[in-house]
Design an enzyme around this catalytic site. Structure first.
Site, PDB file in Angstrom:
ATOM      1  N   ASP A 538       0.865  -1.179   0.000  1.00 31.53           N
ATOM      2  CA  ASP A 538       0.000   0.000   0.000  1.00 31.53           C
ATOM      3  C   ASP A 538       0.906   1.235   0.000  1.00 31.53           C
ATOM      4  O   ASP A 538       2.126   1.136   0.168  1.00 31.53           O
ATOM      5  CB  ASP A 538      -0.880  -0.044   1.249  1.00 31.53           C
ATOM      6  CG  ASP A 538      -2.063   0.910   1.186  1.00 31.53           C
ATOM      7  OD1 ASP A 538      -2.275   1.542   0.127  1.00 31.53           O
ATOM      8  OD2 ASP A 538      -2.785   1.020   2.188  1.00 31.53           O
ATOM      9  N   GLU A 541       2.670   5.031  -4.012  1.00 28.08           N
ATOM     10  CA  GLU A 541       2.617   5.977  -5.142  1.00 28.08           C
ATOM     11  C   GLU A 541       3.940   6.724  -5.393  1.00 28.08           C
ATOM     12  O   GLU A 541       4.164   7.057  -6.575  1.00 28.08           O
ATOM     13  CB  GLU A 541       1.487   6.998  -4.914  1.00 28.08           C
ATOM     14  CG  GLU A 541       0.109   6.404  -5.008  1.00 28.08           C
ATOM     15  CD  GLU A 541      -0.262   5.540  -3.791  1.00 28.08           C
ATOM     16  OE1 GLU A 541      -1.010   4.564  -3.957  1.00 28.08           O
ATOM     17  OE2 GLU A 541       0.234   5.845  -2.695  1.00 28.08           O
ATOM     18  N   ASP A 614      -9.062   3.593  -2.001  1.00 26.78           N
ATOM     19  CA  ASP A 614      -9.925   3.964  -0.881  1.00 26.78           C
ATOM     20  C   ASP A 614     -11.266   4.512  -1.356  1.00 26.78           C
ATOM     21  O   ASP A 614     -11.522   5.720  -1.311  1.00 26.78           O
ATOM     22  CB  ASP A 614      -9.205   4.986  -0.002  1.00 26.78           C
ATOM     23  CG  ASP A 614      -7.920   4.424   0.590  1.00 26.78           C
ATOM     24  OD1 ASP A 614      -7.737   3.203   0.532  1.00 26.78           O
ATOM     25  OD2 ASP A 614      -7.111   5.218   1.101  1.00 26.78           O
TER      26      ASP A 614
END
Length: 951
Positions: A538, A541, A614
């Site tokens: 997770d 990015e 999300d």
């Protein structure tokens, strides 16, 4: 205790709100004080379990000052706040002033020089152009400076290694009327000289072009002029841009196009809407991997991943375009317009990037499946997942301790609901230090995993890219000593803010760092891990709470002096790649890895699964999950899903149920929820919802053989599991913008239920054949939209006439326990009373299938006979896979009334006769079928050749 480690504080309101508080902390006195305290406490050894209420109060005060309720678009740049985008978007058609000279053929490629300037003048340096072609209709165009003080970054590890083996050797170019032409099989590439333009044509038809509108712009690197300021500021951050402006822009036109698709990731429609035109005022589509807090359900704004690939489609042809560039990219789509020379329409697009290289591919189709195969020839096909990964996953931020894990696991058994994987989020670690366990909450991680594994189930733990800067943390100590962290512009280890507080980020562009990281997944290194533990990446990015736009500064430095601006969109891909390689290296038993990633780039399909991040528990997010997943599939990434139930918020029982029913047809099927949501394990809402959710999950498990067969198809040729209707029915114009229903493979049609208390849905049935309701057996004619009734027990789903779908209808606790269960074959007959289908199976876990250890069967029903023949290789020396599984049931749908009088079948291989029943129930996922014939217990082996005759 640190601000970002708030899970034990009495002031714990929401870690996600805290993330926004930290992002905005420099804009408030309280926030700055909180960061100062947190940094000061980095030097202290403190008991991380003692609640530090002072820190919590400071965080809450910062929240009160600045507010942090949801995603704020002002935290992210608009086009007019970025110099390169604003300048490029203000260019007018025809402003490009480049021409082609010195065209020749070298080493099987076309080489030419691009020169800027008008007739008789030369402005600036020149560029070198290389044009190459590959098998199956792929063209590649590369442009670079003839002389450059600094080599532009070329994205590695995306193009498959074998691509050059498929390159066609260009023998010559034809010079005619101020153009250079390369003639290839079925098409030609035309390079116009003045101005520079490229056209791909088939006969007299233009397919796709570059710079037809004259927007080509290439900012060549240069020395800074005296007094010139290259800095660019946004909010409180300043980007030094040490190498100056390096932007590239150009237009690409798709001819004959009805719509264009692709360039994920965003939560919007499948068909891309125009962003620029006479009456259109919109931001361009942005490809810049970002950690977006509570993203909107209908927005052009980019999310966690980026794939700079676009395709167009019409009745006549599908074409595509891919730009291999990992820098920030923006794309404008213009409204469809008529071409000057034909009635066909054309869609113009404008592509702009901040930096990086010019390396583009054109794909000429002609069909949608041809196009996908061409694109995945360049970037690779989907990895073959383990069988367990295709089943249902249960996740939450966070299952709080080992007792909680045991109770959830037992709850599934108690309520007769299968699942395969239980997930642990960040709270399972020792102070957000990955590869560790909280010794109080998870003191016996191996025993916990072994108890889960005893039922054939797995576990997943989260491993994020931010590394806690803690002198006692072995990962940090090693990475720091080896110089493995990304550097800031001053050459120091970059120090950013994420869940652990002060963090540094590994330089995953460096193959040496990736190899070192992969070694950390070894059982000897990841203490407490077992072979049944898999990984979740997770925040990759990368997410940096106090960084510009919640990510890393663009002028940070990677290996080889590469700036982060050049590699940003691919960072998560490299992190995902290293983690996947780590699981593969640890596996003495040759297991395929499973790693889920939030961030992605072109090529991610070769590494593992992704999910849409999300999302929110509302009906709009349920609906938009379908076009999001369809778009990902079109761009090569097939193993995808959305959080069932929505990550944020609390779904009511109806919404949650409808999401489980739709999610059963996602390629990746996982329930997940935010820390502050109410618990929502499938049995917690009581009846009738427990039974309805159980039935939805059972549907998924029954269809696992079909899903696994589709995953193998994706592995072989790149075709997605979830498909827009037009992929299978390319001439049906009414489907081109349709994204509330989809095909799973070619044989299942699925339409979600997207509104509260719905009693009907409008379903379009494509093609000319019938479609059979998978529950009731009711049939619908193709080529029509029908308002179908909606019932609480299921969403609309239909099997195509002419197909055979394999199922496993005995429900177990996990897919592992279904391994030797018998099969049901559902035969849906077309108007010619024929049908066909396939089944692929292997050991479900190893790479032995690559050596021939698999079973691949073709089932055919024709002239009243059902046959099974082998499609797998039989050469000597290939590894073998065997299974004892039998066929226990054959269901024939779409029979003529006279055929329903047959009550027995002949097993021709053995001479045995078996009774058949009319209108028998389809076990727990269907009703009595008035037009069905059910053959019970033919007991033929699924792996054998056989023939069954209906008498």
């Amino acid at each position: 205790m640190r601000i970002c480690d708030r899970s034990k504080c009495s002031g714990r309101r929401s870690q996600e709100k805290g993330r926004r508080e930290i992002l905005d902390s420099r804009h408030s006195v309280a926030g700055r004080a909180g960061v100062s305290i947190c940094r000061m406490m980095e030097t202290r050894e403190m008991d991380r379990r003692k609640p530090n209420c002072l820190v919590a109060l400071i965080v809450l005060l910062a929240a009160a000052v600045i507010g942090a309720d949801a995603w704020k678009k002002d935290e992210f740049k608009r086009c007019d706040q970025t110099i390169f985008c604003k300048d490029a978007r203000n260019r007018v058609d025809g402003s490009s002033n480049w021409f082609v000279s010195e065209v020749n053929v070298t080493n099987g490629k076309v080489r030419a020089r691009l020169i800027e300037g008008g007739e008789g003048e030369h402005v600036g340096g020149s560029l070198i152009l290389h044009l190459s072609a590959y098998e199956e209709g792929i063209i590649r165009l590369k442009v670079k400076e003839a002389e450059a003080k600094r080599k532009r970054f070329e994205v590695p590890e995306v193009v498959v290694k074998g691509l050059e083996d498929r390159r066609l050797w260009i023998q010559r170019v034809i010079e005619k009327d101020g153009a250079s032409m390369v003639v290839l099989a079925g098409y030609e590439v035309v390079l116009l000289h003045r101005p520079f333009q490229l056209y791909v044509r088939s006969g007299k038809e233009t397919l796709i072009s570059l710079n037809a509108k004259g927007l080509f712009h290439f900012e060549q690197q240069r020395e800074k002029k005296e007094g010139e300021d290259w800095d660019e500021s946004f909010r409180s951050h300043t980007d030094s841009r040490p190498h100056g402006p390096q932007s590239i822009g150009f237009d690409v036109s798709f001819y004959g196009a009805e719509y264009v698709y692709g360039i994920p990731e965003r939560a919007t429609s499948l068909a891309l809407k125009p962003t620029k035109g006479a009456d259109i005022v919109s931001e361009p589509y942005r490809l810049f991997n970002s950690d977006i807090f509570e993203y909107l359900h209908d927005s052009v704004f980019g999310l966690y991943g980026a794939v700079p690939f676009m395709l167009s489609h019409s009745e006549k042809r599908t074409t595509g375009f891919f730009w291999l560039n990992a820098a920030e990219m923006l794309v404008d789509v213009m409204p469809k317009e008529k071409t000057e020379t034909a009635e066909a329409s054309r869609i113009d697009t404008h592509w702009i990037t901040e930096s990086g290289s010019f390396d583009v591919f054109f794909f000429i189709g002609p069909g949608p499946k041809d196009l996908i195969r061409q694109y995945t020839t360049v970037t690779g096909t989907s990895t073959m997942p383990q069988l367990f990964a295709t089943a249902y996953h249960q996740c939450r931020w966070n299952y709080k301790d080992e007792a909680d894990v045991a109770q959830v696991d037992a709850g599934f058994d108690e309520h007769d609901i299968p699942y395969d994987v239980l997930w642990l989020d960040i709270e399972h670690t020792d102070g957000k230090k990955y590869f560790t366990w909280d010794s109080v909450l998870f003191p016996n991680p191996k025993d916990m995993q072994d108890k889960i594994a005893a039922k054939g189930r797995k576990m997943v733990t989260i491993v994020d890219p931010h590394i806690k800067r803690d002198s006692n943390y072995y990962i940090h100590k090693e990475a720091q000593s080896k110089g493995f962290y990304i550097k800031d512009k001053h050459g120091r280890d970059y120090d950013g803010w994420c869940w652990p507080g002060s963090s540094s980020y590994l330089d995953m562009l460096d193959p040496e760092v990736r190899s070192w990281w992969a070694d950390k997944f070894a059982y000897s290194s990841y203490q407490g891990s077992t072979p049944s533990l898999y990984i979740w990446n997770d925040m990759n990015e990368p997410s940096v709470f106090n960084g510009p736009e919640a990510t890393m500064p663009r002028d940070n430095i990677h290996v080889g002096e590469v700036e982060h601006r050049d590699v940003h969109n691919a960072y998560g891909y490299y992190f995902h790649m290293a983690s996947s390689e780590g699981l593969r290296k640890r596996a003495d038993d040759n297991d395929r890895p499973f790693v889920l990633s939030r961030s992605f780039f072109a090529g991610t399909q070769r590494v593992g699964a992704i999910w849409t991040g999300d999302n929110t528990a509302d009906w709009d997010h349920l609906k938009v999950s379908v076009p999001m997943l369809l778009t990902l599939g079109l761009t090569g990434i097939t193993f995808t899903g959305a959080d069932v139930g929505g990550f944020f918020g609390n779904p009511d029982p109806e919404l949650l149920t409808r999401w489980y029913q739709l999610g059963a047809y996602y390629p990746f099927y996982r329930g997940h929820a935010h820390l502050d949501t109410k618990r929502r394990e499938p049995w917690l809402f009581g009846e009738p919802y427990t039974s309805l959710i159980r039935e939805a999950i059972h549907t998924r498990y029954a269809l696992l053989p079909y899903f696994y067969t589709l995953f193998r198809e994706a592995n072989l040729n790149g075709l997605p599991l979830m498909r827009p209707i037009w992929m299978e029915y390319p001439k049906e114009i009414e489907t081109y913008a349709m994204d509330d229903q989809f095909l799973l493979g070619s044989d299942l049609l699925v339409h979600g239920v997207y509104s509260e208390r719905a009693t009907s849905e409008d379903v379009y049935f494509p093609g000319s054949q019938m479609w059979f309701d998978v529950r009731s057996g009711a049939s619908y004619s193709g080529g029509h939209t029908v308002k179908v009734p909606v019932i609480p027990e299921s969403i609309p789903a239909y099997q195509r006439a002419g197909s055979i779908i394999p199922r496993k209808d005995r429900f177990r606790r996990s897919s592992f326990q279904m391994e030797n269960d018998p099969y049901t074959l559902v035969v849906a007959l077309n108007s010619s009373y024929e049908a066909q289908g396939e089944l692929y199976l292997d050991d479900g876990k190893s790479y032995d299938f690559e050596k021939g250890a698999f079973i691949h069967r073709l089932f055919t029903f024709s002239k009243g006979r059902l046959t099974s023949v082998n499609l797998a290789p039989t050469e000597k020396g290939t590894k073998q896979f065997k299974t004892p599984c039998l066929v226990e049931r054959i269901i024939l749908l779409g029979l003529r009334p006279k055929d329903l009088s047959a009550h027995r079948v002949l097993i021709e291989s053995s001479g045995a006769q078996v009774p058949a029943e009319v209108g028998a129930p389809l076990l727990r996922i269907g009703y009595h079928q008035a037009n069905s014939l059910v053959v019970r217990m033919p007991n033929v082996r699924i792996s054998d050749d056989w023939s069954i005759k209906v008498l």
